[in-house]
Design a protein around this motif. Sequence first.
Motif, PDB file in Angstrom:
ATOM      1  N   UNK A  84      -7.484  15.120  -7.009  1.00  0.00           N
ATOM      2  CA  UNK A  84      -8.529  14.114  -6.783  1.00  0.00           C
ATOM      3  C   UNK A  84      -7.855  12.757  -6.739  1.00  0.00           C
ATOM      4  N   UNK A  85      -8.115  12.011  -5.680  1.00  0.00           N
ATOM      5  CA  UNK A  85      -7.551  10.672  -5.541  1.00  0.00           C
ATOM      6  C   UNK A  85      -8.693   9.706  -5.226  1.00  0.00           C
ATOM      7  N   UNK A  86      -9.067   8.913  -6.197  1.00  0.00           N
ATOM      8  CA  UNK A  86     -10.141   7.944  -5.955  1.00  0.00           C
ATOM      9  C   UNK A  86      -9.538   6.625  -5.472  1.00  0.00           C
ATOM     10  N   UNK A  87     -10.370   5.831  -4.823  1.00  0.00           N
ATOM     11  CA  UNK A  87      -9.910   4.516  -4.349  1.00  0.00           C
ATOM     12  C   UNK A  87      -9.490   3.665  -5.544  1.00  0.00           C
ATOM     13  N   UNK A  88     -10.240   3.771  -6.649  1.00  0.00           N
ATOM     14  CA  UNK A  88      -9.899   2.999  -7.854  1.00  0.00           C
ATOM     15  C   UNK A  88      -8.498   3.366  -8.344  1.00  0.00           C
ATOM     16  N   UNK A  89      -8.207   4.665  -8.354  1.00  0.00           N
ATOM     17  CA  UNK A  89      -6.897   5.161  -8.798  1.00  0.00           C
ATOM     18  C   UNK A  89      -5.756   4.598  -7.960  1.00  0.00           C
ATOM     19  N   UNK A  90      -5.886   4.758  -6.633  1.00  0.00           N
ATOM     20  CA  UNK A  90      -4.780   4.344  -5.766  1.00  0.00           C
ATOM     21  C   UNK A  90      -4.672   2.818  -5.691  1.00  0.00           C
ATOM     22  N   UNK A  91      -5.796   2.131  -5.807  1.00  0.00           N
ATOM     23  CA  UNK A  91      -5.745   0.655  -5.845  1.00  0.00           C
ATOM     24  C   UNK A  91      -4.951   0.216  -7.078  1.00  0.00           C
ATOM     25  N   UNK A 127       0.818  -1.225   0.000  1.00  0.00           N
ATOM     26  CA  UNK A 127       0.000   0.000   0.000  1.00  0.00           C
ATOM     27  C   UNK A 127       0.849   1.272   0.000  1.00  0.00           C
ATOM     28  N   UNK A 128       2.170   1.119   0.002  1.00  0.00           N
ATOM     29  CA  UNK A 128       3.064   2.275   0.078  1.00  0.00           C
ATOM     30  C   UNK A 128       2.792   3.303  -1.031  1.00  0.00           C
ATOM     31  N   UNK A 129       2.537   2.877  -2.288  1.00  0.00           N
ATOM     32  CA  UNK A 129       2.249   3.883  -3.322  1.00  0.00           C
ATOM     33  C   UNK A 129       1.025   4.746  -2.981  1.00  0.00           C
ATOM     34  N   UNK A 130       0.046   4.162  -2.309  1.00  0.00           N
ATOM     35  CA  UNK A 130      -1.155   4.916  -1.929  1.00  0.00           C
ATOM     36  C   UNK A 130      -0.833   5.936  -0.846  1.00  0.00           C
ATOM     37  N   UNK A 131      -0.038   5.536   0.153  1.00  0.00           N
ATOM     38  CA  UNK A 131       0.364   6.450   1.229  1.00  0.00           C
ATOM     39  C   UNK A 131       1.209   7.581   0.637  1.00  0.00           C
ATOM     40  N   UNK A 132       2.088   7.221  -0.278  1.00  0.00           N
ATOM     41  CA  UNK A 132       2.931   8.216  -0.952  1.00  0.00           C
ATOM     42  C   UNK A 132       2.056   9.207  -1.722  1.00  0.00           C
ATOM     43  N   UNK A 133       1.041   8.706  -2.408  1.00  0.00           N
ATOM     44  CA  UNK A 133       0.133   9.580  -3.174  1.00  0.00           C
ATOM     45  C   UNK A 133      -0.588  10.552  -2.243  1.00  0.00           C
ATOM     46  N   UNK A 134      -1.031  10.072  -1.085  1.00  0.00           N
ATOM     47  CA  UNK A 134      -1.717  10.940  -0.123  1.00  0.00           C
ATOM     48  C   UNK A 134      -0.781  12.070   0.314  1.00  0.00           C
ATOM     49  N   UNK A 135       0.462  11.743   0.625  1.00  0.00           N
ATOM     50  CA  UNK A 135       1.405  12.745   1.119  1.00  0.00           C
ATOM     51  C   UNK A 135       1.877  13.714   0.044  1.00  0.00           C
ATOM     52  N   UNK A 136       1.881  13.278  -1.212  1.00  0.00           N
ATOM     53  CA  UNK A 136       2.453  14.110  -2.266  1.00  0.00           C
ATOM     54  C   UNK A 136       1.455  14.627  -3.297  1.00  0.00           C
ATOM     55  N   UNK A 137       0.237  14.077  -3.300  1.00  0.00           N
ATOM     56  CA  UNK A 137      -0.759  14.517  -4.280  1.00  0.00           C
ATOM     57  C   UNK A 137      -2.099  14.805  -3.608  1.00  0.00           C
ATOM     58  N   UNK A 138      -2.076  15.129  -2.309  1.00  0.00           N
ATOM     59  CA  UNK A 138      -3.315  15.321  -1.550  1.00  0.00           C
ATOM     60  C   UNK A 138      -4.205  16.425  -2.112  1.00  0.00           C
TER      61      UNK A 138
END
Length: 194
Positions: free
Chosen positions: A104-111, A90-101
Amino acid sequence: NALPSVHYGHNHKQIEDAILIFPPFLKADSELAKSLSPFLENIIDHRKECYSDYQLFVLGNILIVFNYLLKNTCATDKNIGEFKYDFSKIKPAVHAVHNQYEQKLSIEQVAAMCYLSKSHFMKLFKNITGKGFNEFLIEHRLHMASIMLKNTDDKLIDIAVNCGFENQSYFTRSFTRHLNMTPSQFRRKNRAQH
């Protein structure tokens, strides 16, 4: 306050060899989180000034954080390898939250970033972080907004948009629900303390 002494030696080797680990996640209301909070906020608030007169101030705060963490290490158990493997998923998702907050970040995108199905991602993310992805994202956005409220004179609408909220009313509702005060009240309170 004098800086507490930090003894690396023996503990440092045990951490390097993964015999001791830091708690991977801290609940916001835990004693350790409450202890670390002011020092982490100091580091964040002055992160861009680390090569200025604040260099020792930032370094001092980092040493205090590590001292608290060293005092709160725990022995690794047989599940640590499994935890590290799951977290890496799940690290890419956590990274996205910290750097692209702010985007728009959908669950489908980060999954998809994590190469997981939506349902597997949601379950794994909740198991590891203790929060659903959307809750995790909103809390990070609110955290970034609180820093902006403290440190800038930006308008609320600009802070809302810069932190990824669709509009000011949704931002205000979310902020009030999580922090029990409106963004304006938070700003006034924090400005009064300085």
